[in-house]
Design a protein around this motif. Structure first.
Motif, PDB file in Angstrom:
ATOM      1  N   LYS A 246       0.834  -1.206   0.000  1.00 48.49           N
ATOM      2  CA  LYS A 246       0.000   0.000   0.000  1.00 48.49           C
ATOM      3  C   LYS A 246       0.872   1.261   0.000  1.00 48.49           C
ATOM      4  O   LYS A 246       0.626   2.207  -0.754  1.00 48.49           O
ATOM      5  N   LEU A 247       1.896   1.264   0.839  1.00 42.26           N
ATOM      6  CA  LEU A 247       2.770   2.439   0.923  1.00 42.26           C
ATOM      7  C   LEU A 247       3.576   2.608  -0.362  1.00 42.26           C
ATOM      8  O   LEU A 247       3.767   3.731  -0.851  1.00 42.26           O
ATOM      9  N   GLU A 248       4.040   1.488  -0.932  1.00 40.60           N
ATOM     10  CA  GLU A 248       4.801   1.565  -2.185  1.00 40.60           C
ATOM     11  C   GLU A 248       3.952   2.215  -3.290  1.00 40.60           C
ATOM     12  O   GLU A 248       4.415   3.101  -4.011  1.00 40.60           O
ATOM     13  N   GLU A 249       2.696   1.771  -3.371  1.00 39.75           N
ATOM     14  CA  GLU A 249       1.769   2.321  -4.372  1.00 39.75           C
ATOM     15  C   GLU A 249       1.622   3.839  -4.202  1.00 39.75           C
ATOM     16  O   GLU A 249       1.696   4.603  -5.167  1.00 39.75           O
ATOM     17  N   THR A 250       1.450   4.283  -2.950  1.00 37.75           N
ATOM     18  CA  THR A 250       1.263   5.711  -2.662  1.00 37.75           C
ATOM     19  C   THR A 250       2.509   6.518  -3.014  1.00 37.75           C
ATOM     20  O   THR A 250       2.424   7.584  -3.621  1.00 37.75           O
ATOM     21  N   LEU A 251       3.674   6.006  -2.620  1.00 43.03           N
ATOM     22  CA  LEU A 251       4.911   6.754  -2.878  1.00 43.03           C
ATOM     23  C   LEU A 251       5.211   6.835  -4.373  1.00 43.03           C
ATOM     24  O   LEU A 251       5.677   7.862  -4.867  1.00 43.03           O
ATOM     25  N   LEU A 252       4.941   5.748  -5.098  1.00 47.96           N
ATOM     26  CA  LEU A 252       5.155   5.773  -6.554  1.00 47.96           C
ATOM     27  C   LEU A 252       4.242   6.823  -7.214  1.00 47.96           C
ATOM     28  O   LEU A 252       4.670   7.585  -8.081  1.00 47.96           O
ATOM     29  N   LYS A 253       2.961   6.881  -6.753  1.00 47.54           N
ATOM     30  CA  LYS A 253       2.019   7.871  -7.289  1.00 47.54           C
ATOM     31  C   LYS A 253       2.510   9.293  -7.028  1.00 47.54           C
ATOM     32  O   LYS A 253       2.200  10.213  -7.764  1.00 47.54           O
ATOM     33  N   ASN A 254       3.260   9.474  -5.929  1.00 49.43           N
ATOM     34  CA  ASN A 254       3.747  10.797  -5.558  1.00 49.43           C
ATOM     35  C   ASN A 254       5.151  11.087  -6.081  1.00 49.43           C
ATOM     36  O   ASN A 254       5.820  12.015  -5.625  1.00 49.43           O
ATOM     37  N   GLY A 255       5.599  10.251  -7.018  1.00 53.37           N
ATOM     38  CA  GLY A 255       6.846  10.550  -7.724  1.00 53.37           C
ATOM     39  C   GLY A 255       8.125  10.123  -7.025  1.00 53.37           C
ATOM     40  O   GLY A 255       9.218  10.537  -7.412  1.00 53.37           O
ATOM     41  N   PHE A 256       8.024   9.279  -6.002  1.00 58.17           N
ATOM     42  CA  PHE A 256       9.238   8.811  -5.320  1.00 58.17           C
ATOM     43  C   PHE A 256       9.808   7.577  -6.033  1.00 58.17           C
ATOM     44  O   PHE A 256       9.075   6.819  -6.671  1.00 58.17           O
ATOM     45  N   ASN A 257      11.108   7.398  -5.856  1.00 53.49           N
ATOM     46  CA  ASN A 257      11.836   6.301  -6.498  1.00 53.49           C
ATOM     47  C   ASN A 257      11.923   5.130  -5.523  1.00 53.49           C
ATOM     48  O   ASN A 257      12.780   5.131  -4.635  1.00 53.49           O
ATOM     49  N   VAL A 258      11.028   4.147  -5.655  1.00 54.72           N
ATOM     50  CA  VAL A 258      10.828   3.156  -4.588  1.00 54.72           C
ATOM     51  C   VAL A 258      10.951   1.718  -5.090  1.00 54.72           C
ATOM     52  O   VAL A 258      10.563   1.397  -6.206  1.00 54.72           O
ATOM     53  N   SER A 259      11.492   0.850  -4.216  1.00 52.89           N
ATOM     54  CA  SER A 259      11.372  -0.602  -4.432  1.00 52.89           C
ATOM     55  C   SER A 259      10.920  -1.200  -3.102  1.00 52.89           C
ATOM     56  O   SER A 259      10.934  -0.527  -2.068  1.00 52.89           O
ATOM     57  N   SER A 260      10.503  -2.484  -3.123  1.00 51.77           N
ATOM     58  CA  SER A 260       9.994  -3.067  -1.872  1.00 51.77           C
ATOM     59  C   SER A 260      10.452  -4.508  -1.701  1.00 51.77           C
ATOM     60  O   SER A 260      10.848  -5.170  -2.652  1.00 51.77           O
ATOM     61  N   LEU A 261      10.350  -4.953  -0.454  1.00 59.87           N
ATOM     62  CA  LEU A 261      10.889  -6.265  -0.084  1.00 59.87           C
ATOM     63  C   LEU A 261       9.999  -6.889   0.985  1.00 59.87           C
ATOM     64  O   LEU A 261       9.788  -6.288   2.042  1.00 59.87           O
ATOM     65  N   HIS A 262       9.431  -8.069   0.706  1.00 58.05           N
ATOM     66  CA  HIS A 262       8.736  -8.820   1.759  1.00 58.05           C
ATOM     67  C   HIS A 262       8.673 -10.300   1.382  1.00 58.05           C
ATOM     68  O   HIS A 262       9.040 -10.686   0.268  1.00 58.05           O
ATOM     69  N   GLY A 263       8.207 -11.117   2.317  1.00 59.81           N
ATOM     70  CA  GLY A 263       8.285 -12.570   2.177  1.00 59.81           C
ATOM     71  C   GLY A 263       7.462 -13.175   1.059  1.00 59.81           C
ATOM     72  O   GLY A 263       7.735 -14.292   0.632  1.00 59.81           O
ATOM     73  N   ASP A 264       6.423 -12.487   0.569  1.00 61.80           N
ATOM     74  CA  ASP A 264       5.595 -13.050  -0.501  1.00 61.80           C
ATOM     75  C   ASP A 264       6.199 -12.862  -1.888  1.00 61.80           C
ATOM     76  O   ASP A 264       5.720 -13.432  -2.862  1.00 61.80           O
ATOM     77  N   LYS A 265       7.232 -12.037  -1.983  1.00 56.12           N
ATOM     78  CA  LYS A 265       7.859 -11.791  -3.288  1.00 56.12           C
ATOM     79  C   LYS A 265       8.768 -12.969  -3.637  1.00 56.12           C
ATOM     80  O   LYS A 265       9.346 -13.599  -2.748  1.00 56.12           O
ATOM     81  N   SER A 266       8.923 -13.228  -4.933  1.00 49.59           N
ATOM     82  CA  SER A 266       9.815 -14.316  -5.346  1.00 49.59           C
ATOM     83  C   SER A 266      11.256 -13.916  -5.017  1.00 49.59           C
ATOM     84  O   SER A 266      11.560 -12.738  -4.843  1.00 49.59           O
ATOM     85  N   GLN A 267      12.125 -14.921  -4.961  1.00 48.70           N
ATOM     86  CA  GLN A 267      13.525 -14.637  -4.618  1.00 48.70           C
ATOM     87  C   GLN A 267      14.156 -13.676  -5.620  1.00 48.70           C
ATOM     88  O   GLN A 267      14.895 -12.777  -5.250  1.00 48.70           O
TER      89      GLN A 267
END
Length: 412
Positions: free
Chosen positions: A260-281
């Protein structure tokens, strides 16, 4: 003290110098001699103190004299077990760096990726194996791993390993190795579970404690914002625009929160990546690589990343959600101000997180600096929010009106 004083041989000293290290850290000074003396040990030190080199360098030194000229016929002599994939990869990179001028070989295995390439490397023979518990036991069941020749077993981040439910796996791995092995247990904190594990698998261990378990680096400036829960995202945007520059990790408690936060920051023009356990290696590795290369400057993560990331010059850590375990706060902010650098930690605290904050401050013996001057202040007397369901019955569950009770036919 220099690395020469620790009686390390020339190829290792050359690799250490090439990596840009001049003098050993305190945990390295204390740990390397007793690891070389083949004693069991419990080593407690906060993150960012150079723990990996504290076990990697003496392991390489011990194996150096018995290295086999050809790769064929090599047996696993050292096993390092790590709780997360990211941390396992980090440790493997360190071993590669330190063994550069030796004939010793190492590899890393973890879940979430294809098993066949890992089997191929193991078949060729290696000296040092770094592994996560699940994949290690899987490959052992398939007869792809032989632990009969292990001389040194390292359990890294043991407290996190047990928090993640690996107690039985770790005990099983320990039993698969020879009884004569040396066992080293590294942990940022020593809770009861870690004591329990240590008592069951270590033989007369040395204890080394470098700085208090609960201490946070004096080089981290710690700031606190009180904010209503509904305004947290707006405050986060405000802080990112006005207070923080450079490479930033933002911690959230849940995978949903990260997305949710990644989506918001991307919409606001920030340069973002994310990391959590559900993502593939591969997605996790790509996110980490783009952050390390500064292609993105904000990494949003759950606590899976709190220990497995070693990034030079991380400028700030933001605790979007305060952790329920105070020790986790110490690990999170330990990502910044590493190796003598300074850094900042910003925490956003809503009314329902005040208890978490109290326990954090009790643990670290530090009162966080409160920043009052921001557009989304929390009323100091605000209580924990209780969400009422407008459709909920005014009667408690199972309670009947007097009329319905009278109408009801009884069987007695």
């Amino acid at each position: 003290m220099s690395f020469k004083d620790l009686k390390l041989n020339k190829p290792i000293l050359r690799a250490v110098a090439n990596a840009g290290y001049d003098n050993p850290t305190l945990v390295q000074e204390k740990t390397i001699p007793f690891v070389l003396a083949k004693k069991d040990g419990i080593i407690s030190a906060q993150t960012g103190t150079g723990k990996t080199a504290a076990f990697a360098l003496p392991i390489i030194q011990s194996l150096y004299d018995q290295q086999v000229a050809s790769k064929k016929g090599k047996k696993i002599k050292a096993l390092v077990v790590s709780p997360t994939r990211e941390l396992a990869v980090q440790i493997a990179e360190n071993f590669k760096t330190y063994t550069e001028f030796t004939n010793l070989t190492s590899t890393v295995i973890f879940g979430g990726t294809s098993v066949d390439p890992q089997k191929e490397i193991l078949k060729k023979g290696i000296d040092i194996l770094i592994a996560t518990p699940g994949r290690l036991l899987d490959l052992h069941k398939q007869d792809a791993i032989n632990l009969d020749y292990v001389e040194t077993l390292v359990l890294d981040e043991a407290d996190l390993m047990l928090d993640m439910g690996f107690f039985d796996d770790v005990s099983k791995i320990e039993r698969l190795c020879p009884k004569t092995k040396q066992t080293l247990l590294f942990s940022a904190t020593i809770p009861f579970k870690v004591e329990q594990l240590a008592n069951s698998i270590l033989k007369n261990p040395e204890r080394i404690e470098v700085s208090q378990n609960s201490s946070t680096s004096k080089d981290v400036n710690q700031f606190l914002f009180y904010v209503p829960k509904k305004d947290k995202i707006e405050l986060c945007l405000h802080v990112l625009r006005n207070s923080i520059k450079g490479q930033i990790i933002i911690f959230r408690r849940t995978k949903y929160g990260v997305n949710k936060l990644e989506e918001t920051l991307l919409k606001n023009g920030f340069n973002v990546s994310s990391l959590h356990g559900d993502k593939s290696q591969s997605d996790r590795q790509n996110a980490l690589n783009s952050f390390k290369k500064k292609e993105t400057n904000i990494l949003i993560a759950t606590d899976v990343a709190a220990r497995g990331i070693d990034i030079d010059h991380l400028d700030a850590v933001v605790n979007f959600d305060l952790p329920s375990k105070p020790e986790t706060y110490v690990h999170r902010i330990g990502r910044t101000a590493r190796a003598g650098n300074t850094g900042n930690a910003y925490s956003l605290c809503s009314a329902d997180e005040k208890d978490y904050l109290k326990h954090i401050q009790q643990l670290i013996h530090v009162q966080l600096d409160v920043i009052d001057n921001h557009p989304y202040p929390l009323d100091p007397s605000a209580k924990k929010e209780v969400h009422k369901n407008p459709n909920k019955s005014k009667y408690k569950k199972g309670r009947k009106s007097e009329n319905s009770k009278k109408k009801k036919k009884r069987w007695y």
